[in-house]
Design an enzyme around this catalytic site. Structure first.
Site, PDB file in Angstrom:
ATOM      1  N   GLY A   1      38.424  46.321  44.736  1.00 37.06           N
ATOM      2  CA  GLY A   1      38.066  47.563  44.067  1.00 37.06           C
ATOM      3  C   GLY A   1      36.793  48.150  44.633  1.00 37.06           C
TER       4      GLY A   1
ATOM      5  CB  CYS B   1      37.930  42.491  48.164  1.00 37.77           C
ATOM      6  SG  CYS B   1      36.945  43.729  49.058  1.00 37.77           S
TER       7      CYS B   1
ATOM      8  N   GLY C   1      31.443  46.752  51.266  1.00 45.25           N
ATOM      9  CA  GLY C   1      30.097  47.170  51.615  1.00 45.25           C
ATOM     10  C   GLY C   1      29.030  46.315  50.955  1.00 45.25           C
ATOM     11  CG  PHE C   2      28.018  46.034  47.490  1.00 46.44           C
ATOM     12  CD1 PHE C   2      26.697  46.177  47.089  1.00 46.44           C
ATOM     13  CD2 PHE C   2      28.830  47.167  47.514  1.00 46.44           C
ATOM     14  CE1 PHE C   2      26.192  47.416  46.718  1.00 46.44           C
ATOM     15  CE2 PHE C   2      28.340  48.412  47.137  1.00 46.44           C
ATOM     16  CZ  PHE C   2      27.020  48.537  46.747  1.00 46.44           C
TER      17      PHE C   2
ATOM     18  CG  ASN D   1      37.626  48.593  52.013  1.00 45.38           C
ATOM     19  OD1 ASN D   1      36.512  49.040  52.237  1.00 45.38           O
ATOM     20  ND2 ASN D   1      38.460  49.174  51.172  1.00 45.38           N
TER      21      ASN D   1
ATOM     22  N   GLY E   1      32.908  50.220  44.514  1.00 46.84           N
ATOM     23  CA  GLY E   1      31.673  50.246  43.739  1.00 46.84           C
ATOM     24  C   GLY E   1      30.769  49.045  43.973  1.00 46.84           C
TER      25      GLY E   1
ATOM     26  CD  GLU F   1      45.182  42.255  49.858  1.00 46.86           C
ATOM     27  OE1 GLU F   1      44.522  43.312  49.882  1.00 46.86           O
ATOM     28  OE2 GLU F   1      44.644  41.144  49.997  1.00 46.86           O
TER      29      GLU F   1
ATOM     30  CG  HIS G   1      41.611  43.041  51.703  1.00 47.02           C
ATOM     31  ND1 HIS G   1      41.838  43.456  50.407  1.00 47.02           N
ATOM     32  CD2 HIS G   1      40.412  43.554  52.050  1.00 47.02           C
ATOM     33  CE1 HIS G   1      40.826  44.197  49.988  1.00 47.02           C
ATOM     34  NE2 HIS G   1      39.951  44.266  50.970  1.00 47.02           N
TER      35      HIS G   1
ATOM     36  CB  SER H   1      38.657  48.884  48.145  1.00 44.17           C
ATOM     37  OG  SER H   1      39.272  47.843  47.430  1.00 44.17           O
TER      38      SER H   1
ATOM     39  CD  GLN I   1      31.647  42.632  46.608  1.00 43.54           C
ATOM     40  OE1 GLN I   1      31.440  43.496  45.755  1.00 43.54           O
ATOM     41  NE2 GLN I   1      32.075  42.934  47.832  1.00 43.54           N
TER      42      GLN I   1
END
Length: 385
Positions: A233, A261, A305-306, A303, A235, A355, A353, A51, A265
């Site tokens: 992941g 994560c 950013g969106f 983790n 992007g 996990e 997360h 990610s 989204q």
């Protein structure tokens, strides 16, 4: 075991701010979005989390590298960060499990880093101005004139609009056997999968089929799964149109779904909701999240950013026609959507997360919740037959 040297390095942000320090890891030039991670431990898991592709990661913990690196704690096949920023790198590795120093591992994977700068000052700047593009220039590249470095940073792509799944996904499928009694097959669409996710699913009776991000609905049907999972992941989720359409096909066929994560989204977008870029994102292992179904506050690893745009309270209808939806988890620092639950189809997701191999493990129960959902779905199918 350390290859520490005093070669010069400089961190340059797109607003022209500069921080001069020492080279760490590989020498050269790297560009990416500069973000900070607040984890006090687990730097190896952070570095090998796909990610973080395209991002220059700053560790807010001041002392990094004292336990070195080893083959057991990696989350994927390589280090993915675009660059690495630390204040005080350990010159000595002090752990019996270590195979190499962190400096050596960074250099081996070609990761350009910088050490010896005031990481607290950089963090405060990003928290005020927001995450931005940056570059680390070390060795000979540190001697480039300021104007040339500034130009390189400003020519780097913005994170918004980038579809990075193809750069981190496997090229062919992989299968991990279930442990214990077999419940059925689960398909993971690899958008940047971490090994800990595969282990958690296999431990709960799933035969885990990891498919590349190019997989189609026919590829999923060929596995004959009892459920589908979308991984974390890198992007911008708005740039992953094909993955959203694939997920809509999965939901329409009634397959149980769990997303983590990036998968959260993409579930939001598949349900017809929007996503947006956070000012500086959530990264680290100490983020408080409220599970609205239990009222319990969990300390979680993040983790991203969106985030998903959705009403935090009440039940609302999916704009894409998948029935009723509610926000299941909320971030307590800034009231960001941290989870979604569909009420009329078997689907849910979380933004963080559960996990996280380095901990905390407060949210690990979500894998049990997923298993329970699949069992309930299978039982209802048997009853209908």
């Amino acid at each position: 075991m350390s290859s520490f040297t005093p070669d010069p390095a400089v961190l340059v942000l797109e607003d022209g701010t500069r921080y001069r320090g020492r080279a760490y890891g590989a020498r050269g030039t790297t560009l990416g979005e500069v973000v900070f991670a607040t984890g006090m431990t687990g730097y190896q898991e952070t570095l090998t989390d796909p990610s973080y592709a395209g991002q220059i990661v700053l560790q807010t913990a001041p002392h990094i590298g004292n336990t070195g690196v080893n083959e057991e704690d990696i989350e994927s096949r390589r280090i993915w960060v675009a660059g690495y920023i630390v204040r005080d790198p350990s010159r000595v590795v002090s752990n019996w499990r270590a195979d190499a120093s962190l400096d050596e591992a960074l250099a081996e994977d070609g990761i350009v880093g910088i050490s010896g700068i005031d990481t607290r000052a950089v963090t405060r700047h990003i928290r005020s101005a927001g995450s931005m593009r940056g570059g680390v220039f070390s060795g000979e590249a540190a001697a480039l004139d300021d104007a040339e470095q500034d130009a390189l940073v400003r020519q780097a792509p913005q994170m918004s609009g980038q579809n990075l799944s193809a750069s981190v996904s496997l090229e062919s499928s992989q299968v991990t056997p279930a442990r214990g009694t077999l419940l059925g097959r689960v398909v993971i669409i690899d958008l940047g999968i971490k090994q800990a996710t595969i282990v958690n699913l296999a431990d709960r009776g799933f035969e885990v089929h990891v498919l590349p991000q190019t997989a189609t609905i026919d590829d999923i049907r060929a596995v004959d799964p009892v459920a589908v999972f979308y991984s974390n992941g890198p992007g911008d989720p708005a740039a992953s149109v094909d993955h959203v359409e694939l997920l809509r096909s999965v939901l329409s066929e009634g397959l149980p779904f769990f997303g983590i994560c990036f998968g959260n989204q993409l579930l939001g977008r598949a349900l017809g909701l929007g996503t947006y870029k956070l000012p500086f994102g959530h990264r680290g292992i100490n983020q408080p999240v409220l599970d609205k179904s239990t009222g319990r506050v969990e300390i979680t690893a993040h983790n991203h950013g969106f985030a998903v745009e959705a009403p935090l309270e009440g039940v609302f209808d999916s704009p894409a026609g998948f029935g009723r939806v509610e926000v299941s988890h909320v971030g307590l620092n800034d009231r960001v959507v941290e989870g979604l639950r569909a009420l009329d189809i078997p689907a849910f997701s979380v933004q963080y997360h559960p996990e996280a191999a380095a901990g905390p493990h407060d949210a690990n129960y979500l894998f049990d919740r997923f298993r329970d959902m699949v069992v309930t779905h299978l039982d209802s199918k048997k009853d209908a037959e």
